[in-house]
Design a protein around this motif. Structure first.
Motif, PDB file in Angstrom:
ATOM      1  N   TRP A  75       0.835  -1.200   0.000  1.00 54.64           N
ATOM      2  CA  TRP A  75       0.000   0.000   0.000  1.00 54.64           C
ATOM      3  C   TRP A  75       0.875   1.256   0.000  1.00 54.64           C
ATOM      4  CZ3 TRP A  75      -0.337   4.042   3.462  1.00 54.64           C
ATOM      5  CH2 TRP A  75      -1.364   4.949   3.233  1.00 54.64           C
ATOM      6  N   ARG A  76       1.909   1.270   0.842  1.00 51.92           N
ATOM      7  CA  ARG A  76       2.792   2.442   0.941  1.00 51.92           C
ATOM      8  C   ARG A  76       3.473   2.725  -0.395  1.00 51.92           C
ATOM      9  NH1 ARG A  76       2.492   6.671   3.321  1.00 51.92           N
ATOM     10  NH2 ARG A  76       2.859   7.393   1.251  1.00 51.92           N
ATOM     11  N   ILE A  77       3.986   1.671  -1.018  1.00 50.92           N
ATOM     12  CA  ILE A  77       4.663   1.829  -2.306  1.00 50.92           C
ATOM     13  C   ILE A  77       3.659   2.302  -3.364  1.00 50.92           C
ATOM     14  CG2 ILE A  77       5.837   0.577  -4.164  1.00 50.92           C
ATOM     15  CD1 ILE A  77       7.089  -1.175  -1.895  1.00 50.92           C
ATOM     16  N   LYS A  78       2.489   1.683  -3.384  1.00 48.84           N
ATOM     17  CA  LYS A  78       1.454   2.047  -4.366  1.00 48.84           C
ATOM     18  C   LYS A  78       1.052   3.512  -4.210  1.00 48.84           C
ATOM     19  CE  LYS A  78      -3.152   0.767  -5.902  1.00 48.84           C
ATOM     20  NZ  LYS A  78      -4.317  -0.073  -5.643  1.00 48.84           N
ATOM     21  N   GLU A  79       0.960   3.994  -2.994  1.00 58.24           N
ATOM     22  CA  GLU A  79       0.590   5.391  -2.753  1.00 58.24           C
ATOM     23  C   GLU A  79       1.655   6.360  -3.257  1.00 58.24           C
ATOM     24  OE1 GLU A  79      -2.261   6.917  -1.250  1.00 58.24           O
ATOM     25  OE2 GLU A  79      -3.004   4.938  -1.841  1.00 58.24           O
TER      26      GLU A  79
END
Length: 123
Positions: A70-74
């Motif tokens: 999620w962090r990377i995708k954001e």
């Protein structure tokens, strides 16, 4: 445009300091798209670019994989805009340098010494 060669730019990055990661290093690979035959697909004239993002991540402490993803995708949309801006600026610099080189070559080609032709026979 060189046949058989791929236009590629690699932007490597390394984490300097992070509250959440002990390692967050990787690369953005920006490449002109070519199909299996090495030919760019038809388009409206604008080049088609493929961007790959490769990252090695090591969190500080235990973190669920879903949270990392999620962090990377954001961050990807923000980062890709920054990569686009940097690539556009680099291309503009390169085009300016090429125009300056062409101008200099043109000036040199136009500065040919004029030698007057003698209309009198030499003795």
């Amino acid at each position: 445009d060189d046949e058989g060669t791929s236009k590629q730019c690699v932007i490597d990055f390394k984490c300097v300091d992070s509250q959440f990661f002990s390692e967050f290093d990787g690369s953005w690979i920006v490449e002109e798209y070519k199909d299996d035959d090495g030919v760019s697909p038809p388009s409206d004239g604008a080049p088609i670019t493929m961007v790959r993002y490769v990252v090695d991540v090591r969190p500080k402490g235990p973190v669920p994989v879903a949270a990392l993803e999620w962090r990377i995708k954001e961050d990807v949309p923000v980062n890709i805009l920054a990569v686009s801006k940097a690539a556009t600026a680099a291309m503009a610099r390169q085009q300016t340098e090429q125009r300056q080189q062409q101008k200099q070559q043109s000036v040199v080609a136009n500065v040919v010494p004029q030698v007057p032709l003698s209309t009198q026979p030499s003795s």
